[in-house]
Write a protein that holds these residues in place. Structure first.
Motif, PDB file in Angstrom:
ATOM      1  N   VAL A 177       0.628  -0.905   7.666  1.00  0.00           N
ATOM      2  CA  VAL A 177       0.681  -1.746   6.461  1.00  0.00           C
ATOM      3  C   VAL A 177       1.774  -1.325   5.460  1.00  0.00           C
ATOM      4  CG1 VAL A 177      -0.634  -2.417   4.378  1.00  0.00           C
ATOM      5  CG2 VAL A 177      -1.658  -2.676   6.638  1.00  0.00           C
ATOM      6  N   PRO A 178       1.896  -0.027   5.104  1.00  0.00           N
ATOM      7  CA  PRO A 178       2.919   0.316   4.115  1.00  0.00           C
ATOM      8  C   PRO A 178       4.333  -0.049   4.584  1.00  0.00           C
ATOM      9  CG  PRO A 178       1.376   2.122   4.373  1.00  0.00           C
ATOM     10  CD  PRO A 178       1.071   1.142   5.469  1.00  0.00           C
ATOM     11  N   CYS A 185       0.848  -1.192   0.000  1.00  0.00           N
ATOM     12  CA  CYS A 185       0.000   0.000   0.000  1.00  0.00           C
ATOM     13  C   CYS A 185       0.882   1.240   0.000  1.00  0.00           C
ATOM     14  CB  CYS A 185      -0.900   0.001   1.232  1.00  0.00           C
ATOM     15  SG  CYS A 185      -1.996   1.427   1.258  1.00  0.00           S
ATOM     16  N   PHE A 208      -2.132   6.309  10.833  1.00  0.00           N
ATOM     17  CA  PHE A 208      -2.264   5.332  11.923  1.00  0.00           C
ATOM     18  C   PHE A 208      -1.762   3.953  11.528  1.00  0.00           C
ATOM     19  CE2 PHE A 208      -6.242   5.679   9.509  1.00  0.00           C
ATOM     20  CZ  PHE A 208      -6.397   4.380   9.054  1.00  0.00           C
ATOM     21  N   CYS A 209      -1.469   3.720  10.240  1.00  0.00           N
ATOM     22  CA  CYS A 209      -1.429   2.342   9.723  1.00  0.00           C
ATOM     23  C   CYS A 209      -0.017   1.839   9.439  1.00  0.00           C
ATOM     24  CB  CYS A 209      -2.271   2.282   8.453  1.00  0.00           C
ATOM     25  SG  CYS A 209      -2.379   0.623   7.797  1.00  0.00           S
ATOM     26  N   GLN A 239      -5.223  -4.090  -0.479  1.00  0.00           N
ATOM     27  CA  GLN A 239      -5.432  -3.043   0.536  1.00  0.00           C
ATOM     28  C   GLN A 239      -6.216  -1.866  -0.027  1.00  0.00           C
ATOM     29  OE1 GLN A 239      -5.122  -3.398   3.534  1.00  0.00           O
ATOM     30  NE2 GLN A 239      -3.663  -5.061   3.795  1.00  0.00           N
ATOM     31  N   ARG A 267      -6.427  10.622   5.118  1.00  0.00           N
ATOM     32  CA  ARG A 267      -7.286   9.724   4.358  1.00  0.00           C
ATOM     33  C   ARG A 267      -7.603  10.249   2.948  1.00  0.00           C
ATOM     34  NH1 ARG A 267      -7.906   4.496   5.033  1.00  0.00           N
ATOM     35  NH2 ARG A 267     -10.094   4.529   4.433  1.00  0.00           N
ATOM     36  N   ASN A 289      -0.534   4.371   0.589  1.00  0.00           N
ATOM     37  CA  ASN A 289      -1.362   5.478   1.089  1.00  0.00           C
ATOM     38  C   ASN A 289      -0.845   6.140   2.354  1.00  0.00           C
ATOM     39  OD1 ASN A 289      -3.362   5.816  -0.856  1.00  0.00           O
ATOM     40  ND2 ASN A 289      -4.320   3.920  -0.206  1.00  0.00           N
ATOM     41  N   PHE A 290      -0.127   5.424   3.153  1.00  0.00           N
ATOM     42  CA  PHE A 290       0.442   6.000   4.378  1.00  0.00           C
ATOM     43  C   PHE A 290      -0.588   6.768   5.208  1.00  0.00           C
ATOM     44  CE2 PHE A 290       4.137   5.091   1.807  1.00  0.00           C
ATOM     45  CZ  PHE A 290       5.001   4.542   2.732  1.00  0.00           C
ATOM     46  N   HIS A 330     -10.809   1.913  -1.110  1.00  0.00           N
ATOM     47  CA  HIS A 330     -10.507   3.192  -0.457  1.00  0.00           C
ATOM     48  C   HIS A 330     -11.489   4.236  -0.995  1.00  0.00           C
ATOM     49  CE1 HIS A 330      -8.535   6.761   0.936  1.00  0.00           C
ATOM     50  NE2 HIS A 330      -7.618   6.035   1.576  1.00  0.00           N
TER      51      HIS A 330
HETATM   52 FE1  SF4 Z   1      -3.127   1.557   3.220  1.00  0.00          FE
HETATM   53 FE2  SF4 Z   1      -5.520   0.969   4.254  1.00  0.00          FE
HETATM   54 FE3  SF4 Z   1      -3.409   1.175   5.835  1.00  0.00          FE
HETATM   55 FE4  SF4 Z   1      -4.432   3.351   4.719  1.00  0.00          FE
HETATM   56  S1  SF4 Z   1      -5.459   1.991   6.184  1.00  0.00           S
HETATM   57  S2  SF4 Z   1      -2.245   2.826   4.809  1.00  0.00           S
HETATM   58  S3  SF4 Z   1      -5.083   2.565   2.751  1.00  0.00           S
HETATM   59  S4  SF4 Z   1      -3.700  -0.321   4.242  1.00  0.00           S
END
Ligand code: SF4
Ligand code: SAM
Length: 458
Positions: free
Chosen positions: A166-167, A157, A163-164, A201, A277, A159-160, A238
């Motif tokens: 995942v990236p 992902c 809070f996340c 994602q 977001r 998007n950064f 998203h």
């Molecule tokens: Fe990526 Fe979703 Fe995490 Fe945002 S919430 S960084 S879109 S995985």
């Protein structure tokens, strides 16, 4: 004579994406290991982990700690930790758990057989390299429920969201070649499969960066042409990238289920901005309204975070209000959990745990009302259910899902599992619906499989 295969016990934490990844890991190891459901007979014990919230990470660490007893009884057992926590922690995991033999990150799948061999030789390998581009692994002919499958269409992902994690743990966004996706789905359908869920994602940005670009809706259209596909779903969308073209596809593609998971996270513009977001409350609600107009009867579910840093009572009230306006059929809600490397973890005004907990229960009470109201609107209708198995509540009942993703429990013969059948919806409950099998007095089990009718254009 063929050498008997060794046994692999695979424990998965986290989302559907992790479940799909675990199946690929099992496939990568399939020439040497058969899956077992019994940890006590395993030669290799792998934990595929989730780092999205601290609680998920703590569960992994506690399981890992408890494995020292199994390892004491079976010294030859190889214990490995993979996935997001492995990516995040790397060799710190080895230092914390002397009985751990290997650590493999989110993109080490292809190298896993070699890592396991090295672990068997007494090394303690750590592989947390992140690559560029989609890594194609052999798909496994497998179903989370009879007739259903999960198909990964993109990894990572870009998007950064602040809070996340995942990236950081899954790397840059990379789309899978459409031909590979079409092949996997065709093979599944040829074997009698009915329902496909596409995973990524941010599926709405699918196709960017491919040598021959294709949009997400373009992919849906190609898959919809495959014979035998009865239900097509996807997660996660998203809101910023939800296109007009996708809304049109809901009207045109008969297999595309009338359900969209569209995580909003918060109803306050101030918080949405701090989360990075990329949409406002108004833009989100406008997309929801257009979706409901384009596809009447669509069910919309969402993800919500309470207690993001700086969230005031007024911000939270806006989230509650947005839930009512959007009339979500379902939501998944979480207390904000600060994650390593993410920007929000360093933000001032972290919200106290007890405030987060109180907001979470108020939010869930609001969702329970909305869900019950949505279920009540379905009562009295006869709907097609894809039967998944025995009900969790009572082994005398079957359970299945509507196209709109609600769970339905009803009595019927076990032969219905993995088939479509009509069910009259009789009672709304907070998390599911009760129904009566509409063919109870018919000698036939119901028309399955059959091609869906093209939906009426509105
Ligand atoms: Fe990526 Fe979703 Fe995490 Fe945002 S919430 S960084 S879109 S995985
Ligand atoms: N890509 C999806 C999107 O943008 O909506 C979300 C994927 S994430 C794996 C699933 C959900 O976990 C998010 O939508 C969010 O609600 C929740 N989540 C992610 N990070 C979180 C955190 N630090 N604390 C609490 N919840 C979090």
């Amino acid at each position: 004579m063929a050498v008997p295969k060794k046994k692999l016990y695979l424990r998965t934490f986290g989302c559907q994406m992790n479940v799909a990844d675990s199946e690929q890991l099992a496939q990568v190891l399939a020439s040497e290991y058969d899956l077992t459901q019994r940890p006590e007979e395993a030669d290799l014990y792998l934990i595929n982990t989730c780092a999205i919230r601290r609680k998920a990470e703590e569960k992994v660490k506690s399981l890992l700690g408890s494995l020292k007893f199994l390892k004491a009884r079976r010294p030859q057992l190889i214990v490995g930790v993979g996935g997001c926590v492995a990516q995040q922690e790397g060799d710190r995991l080895l230092a914390a758990a002397p009985h751990l033999n290997l650590v493999f990150g989110t993109q080490a799948g292809r190298r896993l057989p070699d890592l396991v061999r090295r672990a068997a030789q007494g090394q303690r390998p750590v592989d947390i390299a992140l690559r560029c581009g989609y890594e194609e692994l052999p798909p496994r002919p497998w179903s989370p429920a009879p007739g259903q499958t999960l198909v990964t269409i993109m990894q990572g992902c870009d998007n950064f969201c602040t809070f996340c994690v995942v990236p950081y743990v899954r790397g840059r966004e990379a789309s899978r070649e459409p031909a590979a996706i079409v092949r996997q789905v065709s093979d599944f359908l040829a074997a009698g499969g009915l329902e496909v869920t596409l995973l990524g994602q941010n599926v709405n940005s699918y196709g960017r960066g491919l040598a021959k670009p294709i949009t997400f809706t373009g992919l849906l259209r190609r898959l919809s042409e495959l014979p035998g596909l009865r239900r097509l779903r996807f997660a996660t969308s998203h809101p910023r990238d939800l296109s007009d073209d996708l809304m049109v596809a809901y009207r045109q593609l008969p297999a595309l289920c009338e359900h969209l998971h569209l995580p909003v996270q918060s109803g306050s513009n101030r918080i949405l901005q701090a989360m990075n977001r990329g949409y406002s409350r108004e833009e989100y609600l406008e997309k929801v309204a257009r979706l409901r107009q384009a596809c009447p009867g669509i069910a919309i579910s969402t993800d919500l975070i309470v207690g993001f840093p700086g969230e005031t009572e007024a911000d939270f009230a806006q989230t509650l209000e947005l839930m009512r306006e959007a009339a979500f059929e379902q939501s998944f809600s979480f207390k904000y959990s600060p994650r390593p490397q993410t920007r929000a973890a360093g933000f001032p005004d972290q919200v106290p745990e007890e405030v987060k907990a109180a907001r979470l229960s108020r939010l869930q009470a609001r969702q329970d009302e909305l869900t019950l109201a949505a279920h009540a609107r379905l009562v009295g209708q006869v709907k097609e259910v894809l039967v998944e198995g025995l009900s969790k509540r009572s082994a005398k009942q079957l359970c299945g899902r509507l196209r709109t993703n609600q769970v339905v429990n009803f009595s019927g013969p076990r032969e219905l599992v993995g088939r479509f059948t009509p069910v009259a919806l009789t009672e709304a409950q907070p998390h599911s619906l009760k129904g009566t099998w509409a063919l109870a007095h018919s000698p036939d089990l119901g028309g399955c499989p059959r091609q869906p009718q093209r939906r009426q254009h509105v």
